[in-house]
Scaffold this active site. Structure first.
Site, PDB file in Angstrom:
ATOM      1  N   SER A  68      10.085   0.070  -3.887  1.00  0.00           N
ATOM      2  CA  SER A  68       9.547  -0.369  -5.186  1.00  0.00           C
ATOM      3  C   SER A  68      10.544  -0.292  -6.340  1.00  0.00           C
ATOM      4  O   SER A  68      10.307  -0.888  -7.389  1.00  0.00           O
ATOM      5  CB  SER A  68       8.312   0.456  -5.554  1.00  0.00           C
ATOM      6  OG  SER A  68       7.182  -0.088  -4.940  1.00  0.00           O
ATOM      7  N   LYS A  71      11.635  -3.491  -7.737  1.00  0.00           N
ATOM      8  CA  LYS A  71      10.753  -4.266  -8.628  1.00  0.00           C
ATOM      9  C   LYS A  71      11.309  -4.331 -10.051  1.00  0.00           C
ATOM     10  O   LYS A  71      11.154  -5.325 -10.749  1.00  0.00           O
ATOM     11  CB  LYS A  71       9.346  -3.645  -8.654  1.00  0.00           C
ATOM     12  CG  LYS A  71       8.605  -3.772  -7.319  1.00  0.00           C
ATOM     13  CD  LYS A  71       7.334  -2.931  -7.321  1.00  0.00           C
ATOM     14  CE  LYS A  71       6.594  -3.060  -5.994  1.00  0.00           C
ATOM     15  NZ  LYS A  71       5.476  -2.115  -5.884  1.00  0.00           N
ATOM     16  N   TYR A 196      10.816 -10.794  -0.446  1.00  0.00           N
ATOM     17  CA  TYR A 196      10.319  -9.516  -0.985  1.00  0.00           C
ATOM     18  C   TYR A 196      10.672  -8.341  -0.060  1.00  0.00           C
ATOM     19  O   TYR A 196      11.122  -7.289  -0.515  1.00  0.00           O
ATOM     20  CB  TYR A 196       8.807  -9.609  -1.192  1.00  0.00           C
ATOM     21  CG  TYR A 196       8.155  -8.313  -1.626  1.00  0.00           C
ATOM     22  CD1 TYR A 196       8.238  -7.858  -2.937  1.00  0.00           C
ATOM     23  CD2 TYR A 196       7.457  -7.520  -0.706  1.00  0.00           C
ATOM     24  CE1 TYR A 196       7.650  -6.665  -3.330  1.00  0.00           C
ATOM     25  CE2 TYR A 196       6.869  -6.323  -1.084  1.00  0.00           C
ATOM     26  CZ  TYR A 196       6.969  -5.894  -2.395  1.00  0.00           C
ATOM     27  OH  TYR A 196       6.388  -4.708  -2.772  1.00  0.00           O
ATOM     28  N   TYR A 248       3.814   4.858 -10.239  1.00  0.00           N
ATOM     29  CA  TYR A 248       2.503   4.467  -9.712  1.00  0.00           C
ATOM     30  C   TYR A 248       1.387   5.059 -10.571  1.00  0.00           C
ATOM     31  O   TYR A 248       1.535   5.187 -11.773  1.00  0.00           O
ATOM     32  CB  TYR A 248       2.317   4.895  -8.235  1.00  0.00           C
ATOM     33  CG  TYR A 248       3.480   4.627  -7.337  1.00  0.00           C
ATOM     34  CD1 TYR A 248       4.006   3.342  -7.211  1.00  0.00           C
ATOM     35  CD2 TYR A 248       4.059   5.637  -6.593  1.00  0.00           C
ATOM     36  CE1 TYR A 248       5.072   3.087  -6.365  1.00  0.00           C
ATOM     37  CE2 TYR A 248       5.123   5.390  -5.738  1.00  0.00           C
ATOM     38  CZ  TYR A 248       5.619   4.124  -5.640  1.00  0.00           C
ATOM     39  OH  TYR A 248       6.666   3.882  -4.812  1.00  0.00           O
ATOM     40  N   VAL A 266       8.684   4.055  -2.003  1.00  0.00           N
ATOM     41  CA  VAL A 266       8.117   4.839  -0.901  1.00  0.00           C
ATOM     42  C   VAL A 266       9.143   5.356   0.092  1.00  0.00           C
ATOM     43  O   VAL A 266       8.815   6.173   0.948  1.00  0.00           O
ATOM     44  CB  VAL A 266       7.035   4.084  -0.085  1.00  0.00           C
ATOM     45  CG1 VAL A 266       5.730   4.019  -0.814  1.00  0.00           C
ATOM     46  CG2 VAL A 266       7.514   2.751   0.362  1.00  0.00           C
TER      47      VAL A 266
HETATM   48  N1  GLN Z   1       7.905  -2.480   0.285  1.00  0.00           N
HETATM   49  C1  GLN Z   1       6.887  -1.617  -0.162  1.00  0.00           C
HETATM   50  C2  GLN Z   1       5.524  -2.301  -0.154  1.00  0.00           C
HETATM   51  O1  GLN Z   1       5.386  -3.390  -0.581  1.00  0.00           O
HETATM   52  C3  GLN Z   1       7.198  -1.117  -1.522  1.00  0.00           C
HETATM   53  C4  GLN Z   1       6.129  -0.210  -2.064  1.00  0.00           C
HETATM   54  C5  GLN Z   1       6.610   1.013  -2.721  1.00  0.00           C
HETATM   55  O2  GLN Z   1       7.771   1.413  -2.674  1.00  0.00           O
HETATM   56  N2  GLN Z   1       5.678   1.661  -3.338  1.00  0.00           N
HETATM   57  O3  GLN Z   1       4.562  -1.738   0.281  1.00  0.00           O
END
Ligand code: GLN
Length: 312
Positions: A68, A71, A196, A248, A266
């Site tokens: 994430s 992002k 993605y 989050y 994550v």
């Molecule tokens: N690639 C992960 C997903 O889309 C990224 C989510 C994350 O790091 N929280 O679930």
């Protein structure tokens, strides 16, 4: 300004190390299960210290995937490519108390607009806005942009992690189909998921991540050359989202306890920014129940207390 030596940082890492036993490595992307739960590494990139700018400690050679954290970087690129109005026509600016992969508010928000670019739905919409004549060109532009933030360092992505997520990410596909039906995104869903999952699998170590954080700390300028890599206004927007949505559904608590822009992934990475001062890159894959690195968040809490990092 605190954290000037490797030894000082090592001391903090030693303090948080026992916490890793309490966390859990992410397993919903099968390839992430292989991570070593005991790893902890951190780097601090000072933007005002002259030549010897980076302090680091722990398993610093260990690479990890951005997940994430990507992002934030892809949001910066989409804002550069498409501009403020176009991007925020498709994705909102409001934090959510829901988990990052939640679907629930997509149906109730106006025009099915994802609430913000830091949840999966919003990030997928943002990735779809990156310029490029083909999916491959879009992906190459994302990777090139990240390499620019690293001063031209040739990093890549972890194919095993990307493939593993591509094969299993039915929830993200569902978010895309929902948004496609409602006109938030267009084009081929599998192609978008391919880009993605690759962007999430971009791989680096904590030193690299601290350098990228330092670009944001330096208002979008390369901390070594001074060149503008991201317009100041775009960097400001990214940092604001990191404060409101970066950790989050623990972002509010993190703002109170730590009080700096930060984005976690994550895989156990956290990119954190002390504006005008330094960038921080952390990796420790044991996660708490909301998906944030348990030792990583504690490192930032200790730093914030000891060095008075909070921006508030
Ligand atoms: N690639 C992960 C997903 O889309 C990224 C989510 C994350 O790091 N929280 O679930």
């Amino acid at each position: 300004m605190g954290c000037q030596t490797d030894q000082e940082l090592l001391g903090i890492i030693e303090r948080v190390k026992p916490l890793v036993a309490k966390g859990k490595v992410a397993d919903y992307i099968p390839a992430l299960k292989a991570a070593d739960q005991s790893n902890v590494s951190a780097a601090v990139f000072h933007i005002t210290r002259g030549s010897d700018v980076c302090v680091s400690a722990g398993d610093i050679e260990q690479k990890f995937t951005l997940q994430s954290i990507s992002k934030v970087l892809v949001l910066a690129l989409a804002l550069i490519d498409q501009g403020y109005t176009n991007v925020f026509q498709k994705v909102g600016m409001e934090p959510t108390g829901d988990p990052y992969n939640s679907m629930i508010k997509l149906e109730t928000s106006s025009h099915s607009k994802p609430l913000n670019p830091m949840i999966n739905a919003g990030a997928l919409a943002v990735t779809s806005m990156v310029n490029g004549n083909s999916p491959d060109e879009k992906w190459r532009r994302i990777l090139h942009f990240v390499q620019c933030l690293l001063g031209g360092k040739a990093i890549g992505y972890n194919k095993e992690v990307a493939d593993s997520e591509y094969k299993t990410t039915d929830l993200n596909r569902s978010l895309c189909y929902f948004m496609k039906q409602h006109g938030v995104i267009d084009g081929d869903v599998d192609e978008l998921i391919d880009i993605y999952t690759k962007q999430c699998a971009i791989e680096m170590n904590c030193l690299d991540l601290s350098r990228i954080a330092a670009v944001f700390a330096n208002n979008g300028r390369d901390p070594q050359t001074g060149n503008i890599l991201i317009e100041e206004e775009v960097a400001r927007i990214c940092k604001t989202f990191m404060v409101t949505c970066g950790m989050y559904n623990a972002s509010g608590e993190f703002a109170i306890k730590v009080g700096i822009p930060a984005k976690s992934g994550v895989s156990g990475g956290i990119m954190a920014v002390v504006p005008g001062k330094l960038g921080i890159g952390i990796f420790s894959p044991a996660l708490d129940e909301r998906g944030n690195s348990i030792a990583g968040a504690e490192i930032l809490k200790i730093m914030a207390e000891e060095y008075h990092f909070s921006i508030f």
